[in-house]
Each structure stands twice: as C-alpha cells, then as structure tokens.
Design a protein around this motif. Structure first.
Motif, PDB file in Angstrom:
ATOM      1  N   VAL A 171       0.974  -1.189  -0.009  1.00 18.91           N
ATOM      2  CA  VAL A 171       0.119   0.016   0.088  1.00 18.91           C
ATOM      3  C   VAL A 171       0.934   1.277   0.106  1.00 18.91           C
ATOM      4  CG1 VAL A 171      -1.776   1.186   1.010  1.00 18.91           C
ATOM      5  CG2 VAL A 171      -1.678  -1.507   1.083  1.00 18.91           C
ATOM      6  N   VAL A 172       0.914   1.873  -1.064  1.00 21.40           N
ATOM      7  CA  VAL A 172       1.941   2.921  -1.357  1.00 21.40           C
ATOM      8  C   VAL A 172       0.903   4.362  -1.248  1.00 21.40           C
ATOM      9  CG1 VAL A 172       3.856   4.106  -2.861  1.00 21.40           C
ATOM     10  CG2 VAL A 172       3.159   1.537  -2.862  1.00 21.40           C
ATOM     11  N   THR A 173       1.007   4.601   0.150  1.00 24.05           N
ATOM     12  CA  THR A 173       0.010   5.908   0.572  1.00 24.05           C
ATOM     13  C   THR A 173       0.322   6.130   2.226  1.00 24.05           C
ATOM     14  OG1 THR A 173      -1.703   7.279   0.527  1.00 24.05           O
ATOM     15  CG2 THR A 173      -2.176   5.051   0.829  1.00 24.05           C
ATOM     16  N   GLU A 174      -0.352   6.998   2.639  1.00 22.59           N
ATOM     17  CA  GLU A 174      -0.345   7.090   4.076  1.00 22.59           C
ATOM     18  C   GLU A 174      -0.819   5.998   4.824  1.00 22.59           C
ATOM     19  OE1 GLU A 174      -0.840   8.902   7.958  1.00 22.59           O
ATOM     20  OE2 GLU A 174      -2.204   7.442   7.133  1.00 22.59           O
ATOM     21  N   THR A 175       0.185   5.572   5.881  1.00 17.09           N
ATOM     22  CA  THR A 175      -0.121   4.379   6.693  1.00 17.09           C
ATOM     23  C   THR A 175      -1.421   4.043   7.234  1.00 17.09           C
ATOM     24  OG1 THR A 175       0.597   5.372   8.544  1.00 17.09           O
ATOM     25  CG2 THR A 175       2.283   4.352   7.447  1.00 17.09           C
ATOM     26  N   GLY A 176      -2.364   4.922   7.297  1.00 11.77           N
ATOM     27  CA  GLY A 176      -3.796   4.925   7.882  1.00 11.77           C
ATOM     28  C   GLY A 176      -4.511   3.970   7.030  1.00 11.77           C
ATOM     29  N   MET A 177      -4.275   3.892   5.524  1.00 17.14           N
ATOM     30  CA  MET A 177      -5.060   3.284   4.498  1.00 17.14           C
ATOM     31  C   MET A 177      -5.096   1.805   4.800  1.00 17.14           C
ATOM     32  SD  MET A 177      -7.033   3.911   2.257  1.00 17.14           S
ATOM     33  CE  MET A 177      -8.153   2.802   1.346  1.00 17.14           C
ATOM     34  N   VAL A 178      -3.937   1.239   5.527  1.00 20.27           N
ATOM     35  CA  VAL A 178      -3.680  -0.046   5.760  1.00 20.27           C
ATOM     36  C   VAL A 178      -5.002  -0.275   6.643  1.00 20.27           C
ATOM     37  CG1 VAL A 178      -2.587  -1.998   6.934  1.00 20.27           C
ATOM     38  CG2 VAL A 178      -1.315  -0.022   5.357  1.00 20.27           C
ATOM     39  N   THR A 179      -5.222   0.299   7.684  1.00 17.87           N
ATOM     40  CA  THR A 179      -6.415  -0.024   8.461  1.00 17.87           C
ATOM     41  C   THR A 179      -7.816  -0.180   7.903  1.00 17.87           C
ATOM     42  OG1 THR A 179      -5.347   1.107  10.565  1.00 17.87           O
ATOM     43  CG2 THR A 179      -7.826   0.787  10.658  1.00 17.87           C
ATOM     44  N   ARG A 180      -7.837   0.952   6.876  1.00 26.62           N
ATOM     45  CA  ARG A 180      -9.124   0.734   6.279  1.00 26.62           C
ATOM     46  C   ARG A 180      -9.296  -0.274   5.254  1.00 26.62           C
ATOM     47  NH1 ARG A 180     -12.287   3.939   2.665  1.00 26.62           N
ATOM     48  NH2 ARG A 180     -14.092   2.830   1.970  1.00 26.62           N
ATOM     49  N   LEU A 181      -8.325  -0.696   4.497  1.00 29.38           N
ATOM     50  CA  LEU A 181      -8.363  -2.124   3.743  1.00 29.38           C
ATOM     51  C   LEU A 181      -8.290  -3.384   4.732  1.00 29.38           C
ATOM     52  CD1 LEU A 181      -5.397  -0.912   1.393  1.00 29.38           C
ATOM     53  CD2 LEU A 181      -7.700  -1.476   0.511  1.00 29.38           C
ATOM     54  N   GLU A 182      -7.651  -3.236   5.656  1.00 30.20           N
ATOM     55  CA  GLU A 182      -7.765  -4.433   6.465  1.00 30.20           C
ATOM     56  C   GLU A 182      -9.257  -4.671   6.941  1.00 30.20           C
ATOM     57  OE1 GLU A 182      -3.327  -4.846   8.472  1.00 30.20           O
ATOM     58  OE2 GLU A 182      -4.748  -3.913   9.504  1.00 30.20           O
ATOM     59  N   ASN A 183      -9.855  -3.696   7.284  1.00 28.04           N
ATOM     60  CA  ASN A 183     -11.379  -3.692   7.726  1.00 28.04           C
ATOM     61  C   ASN A 183     -12.473  -3.865   6.804  1.00 28.04           C
ATOM     62  OD1 ASN A 183     -10.744  -2.900  10.279  1.00 28.04           O
ATOM     63  ND2 ASN A 183     -11.025  -0.907  10.183  1.00 28.04           N
ATOM     64  N   ASP A 184     -12.160  -3.388   5.565  1.00 27.99           N
ATOM     65  CA  ASP A 184     -12.988  -3.393   4.366  1.00 27.99           C
ATOM     66  C   ASP A 184     -12.732  -4.843   3.473  1.00 27.99           C
ATOM     67  OD1 ASP A 184     -14.012  -0.947   5.386  1.00 27.99           O
ATOM     68  OD2 ASP A 184     -14.229  -0.199   3.263  1.00 27.99           O
ATOM     69  N   VAL A 185     -11.585  -5.278   3.640  1.00 30.25           N
ATOM     70  CA  VAL A 185     -11.239  -6.284   2.531  1.00 30.25           C
ATOM     71  C   VAL A 185     -10.626  -7.278   3.440  1.00 30.25           C
ATOM     72  CG1 VAL A 185     -10.035  -7.037   0.401  1.00 30.25           C
ATOM     73  CG2 VAL A 185     -10.830  -4.690   0.709  1.00 30.25           C
ATOM     74  N   PRO A 186     -11.374  -8.113   4.328  1.00 31.10           N
ATOM     75  CA  PRO A 186     -10.649  -9.078   5.387  1.00 31.10           C
ATOM     76  C   PRO A 186     -10.326 -10.353   4.575  1.00 31.10           C
ATOM     77  CG  PRO A 186     -13.087  -9.126   5.096  1.00 31.10           C
ATOM     78  CD  PRO A 186     -12.743  -7.960   4.698  1.00 31.10           C
ATOM     79  N   GLY A 187      -9.222 -10.815   5.154  1.00 32.15           N
ATOM     80  CA  GLY A 187      -8.629 -12.220   4.668  1.00 32.15           C
ATOM     81  C   GLY A 187      -7.534 -11.969   3.494  1.00 32.15           C
ATOM     82  N   LYS A 188      -7.122 -10.664   3.324  1.00 28.93           N
ATOM     83  CA  LYS A 188      -6.025 -10.531   2.535  1.00 28.93           C
ATOM     84  C   LYS A 188      -5.049  -9.644   3.377  1.00 28.93           C
ATOM     85  CE  LYS A 188      -8.362 -10.660  -2.008  1.00 28.93           C
ATOM     86  NZ  LYS A 188      -8.685 -10.051  -3.287  1.00 28.93           N
TER      87      LYS A 188
END
Length: 338
Positions: free
Chosen positions: A267-284
């Motif tokens: 994930v090539v942007t600000e680190t907070g986006m990882v949290t959003r992705l983990e919440n919205d796309v579980p299992g990856k």
C-alpha cells in the motif's frame, strides 16, 4: 633544609539543601480510561444527534468509532445526506471546511484545529487570482485538498479518482491551471495528453515515499500487488519500470483489492489506509510501503478530543456565506461531470 610534611585536610562536604516539591512543575496526566471515553462518545453522539466521519488516514481507534470512513469529499457528501445536527470530522481543516460548504445548516466540528495540511498550504486564493489575471478565459481545476477560499476562485474541483475525467471534459483550446498537487497533475497529463500549467505543490508524506521504498517491499514480498496513490512522488519512476501499472485513489484501492486475485498488497500511501483496507477487505494482507509514511496532522485527532468536541461543541469550523456560495460552484460542476 628539612620540610615538615603538612597534614592533609579533607574538604568539608557540601550537602545540598533539601528540595521542596513544587507541584506546579509536574506534567503528569492520569492515563485515560479508553472504555470510559468510548462510552462517553456513544452517549454524547446520541445526545448531540451527531455523525462522526473519519478519513482513511486516521488512527485505527478513530476509524473504529466512526459512522463512516472514506475520502474527504465522499465523507462530506455522506454526512450531508444524514439527518444529523452535528458533524464531527476526524480529518484535517480543509475537510471540515468542505463539510461546512455542503452542510451549512449543520454544526461542523474539527476536534483539533491544529490539524492542517501541507498540500493545501502550498496554494493561496491570491495565487489563483494572479494566474487568472494572466490567463483571461483560462480554467482552474483544483484538487479538493484545498481551502475554501481557493475553491471559491476555482472553476472545477476534482478528486484523485475523477481528476482525469474532469480535465478530459474541458475544451481543448482553453488554458488550464491544475493546482496544487504536481504529482496528481503528472498522472492527469499522462492519461489525457493535455498540456496544463501545474502548481508546484505536494503532500509532504506522499512526496517523501521513494522508489527505493517500493522496491524494498517488492523484494520482501514478490507476490504482492502494488496499490499506488497518484499523489506519491515515487509514481513516475515506478511507472517507468512498470508502464502498465495503474494508480488508484484511496477508494480505488478498496475496489481493486476486492476484485484482484492477489492475496498480498503493498500500500503506497499514508499508513492509515492499511487499517481501512484490513477492515473492508478481510482475509487479505496489506503491507505499508513505509512505516514513516505517516501524516502527523491526521494523527492529531484522538478519541479524547473527539469526546471533548462533542461535549463542548467546539472547535467549530465555519465558512463565510460569500465564500461558501462561490466554493460550492466548482464542487457542483465536478459532481455534474462524475
């Protein structure tokens, strides 16, 4: 001649006087009770009829208590559609202004007024007026990551997701100024072939992400797919090596991660986006390109100051009526295009 040895006398030890405690010097704070703070937020949210919206780059615990998490314009539009009386914007100042533009009858709170934006600070309304004076008939396209008075001088707003579409819709024979992000502008120029005047601005976090950061994570995670935001300073060099690579807005990253068969993503942007992705796309699995790609302004919002904002209905962000009316025009033009 004989010398008589002199007796050596030990110096009298200096004993410091006892210190008297001065309690005014203490800087100690009682550790917060997070469970109590969360309970207070839930109670105050109901009492104030408030909606809490959090940008993708917010702290994990702030994203966790928000009613909506997303990009700045999308959040403002969602909040405007609710019947809430109060909008608590967990984000930065220009985002709260945008919410106030779209919801003039609601109380908009920014829990910490110090939460600014290095990108928005690179451009001024006077700078836009000066360009328009030199280019009569020209069109100004500004990224939504700008202040209300800059939007008020603009012809169109855009997001990172629709910037290409907005610029492609403009007459080919008219001068265009794209402000303020030069890396997003480079992406638009690559995609549209359109010559534009480009404001020399950038987000300090995205600008600092280096191609070497991307390459290092690729070596460590060879099967991972890249999700790169067009604001990133590394994007041109990475695209030079991977010309078929697509760039994604934050919402685009969500859609791509869901649709892709890949199981790992860098994930090539600000680190907070990882949290959003983990919440919205579980299992990856989502790997931040760099642990230092962290916006200190975004992280100024905490559970404690959200609670305090709801309790006191302060700090409030407002936009003067004349600025608001003019700033709404480029936003509405953008929404009419898509």
């Amino acid at each position: 001649m004989t010398h008589t040895p002199q007796a050596v006398t030990e110096p009298t030890p200096v004993v410091p006087r006892p210190q008297v405690p001065h309690r005014d010097l203490l800087q100690l704070e009682v550790l917060p009770d997070e469970a109590q703070i969360r309970a207070d937020i839930e109670r105050l949210r109901r009492e104030r009829n408030a909606v809490i919206i959090a940008h993708n780059y917010q702290r994990p615990e702030v994203q966790g208590i928000a009613d909506f998490v997303g990009d700045s314009l999308g959040l403002s539009r969602q909040a405007a559609r609710t019947d809430a009386d109060v909008i608590v914007f967990a984000g930065v100042h220009f985002m709260a202004e945008t919410a106030a533009i779209l919801s003039p009858d609601k109380t908009v709170l920014l829990p910490d007024l110090r939460a600014g934006c290095s990108l928005a600070d690179t451009v001024t309304a006077q700078g836009i007026r000066d360009w328009k004076a030199r280019n009569p008939g020209g069109l100004v396209v500004t990224y939504v990551n700008t202040t209300a008075d800059v939007k008020a001088e603009s012809d169109y707003c855009c997001t990172s997701g629709n910037a290409v579409q907005i610029v492609a819709s403009l007459p080919a024979d008219v001068p265009v100024l794209f402000a303020p992000d030069r890396f997003l502008a480079a992406h638009v120029i690559r995609e549209t072939g359109r010559a534009m005047d480009v404001w020399d601005g950038a987000c300090h976090v995205h600008e600092a992400i280096r191609p070497e950061d991307v390459q290092g994570q690729q070596l460590a995670h060879p099967d991972a797919e890249l999700l790169i935001h067009p604001e990133c300073g590394c994007s041109s060099r990475v695209l030079g090596a991977l010309p078929d690579l697509k760039l994604y807005s934050t919402e685009g990253m969500i859609h791509r991660a869901r649709a892709s068969s890949a199981q790992e993503f860098i994930v090539v942007t600000e680190t907070g986006m990882v949290t959003r992705l983990e919440n919205d796309v579980p299992g990856k699995t989502f790997i931040p390109v760099s642990r230092t790609a962290c916006c200190e302004y975004m992280k100024m919002i905490t559970l404690e100051n959200i609670r305090d904002a709801l309790l006191n209905l302060e700090p409030r962000v407002t936009v003067p009526a004349d600025i608001r009316e003019r700033a709404l025009v480029p936003i509405e033009r953008m929404l009419a295009i898509g």
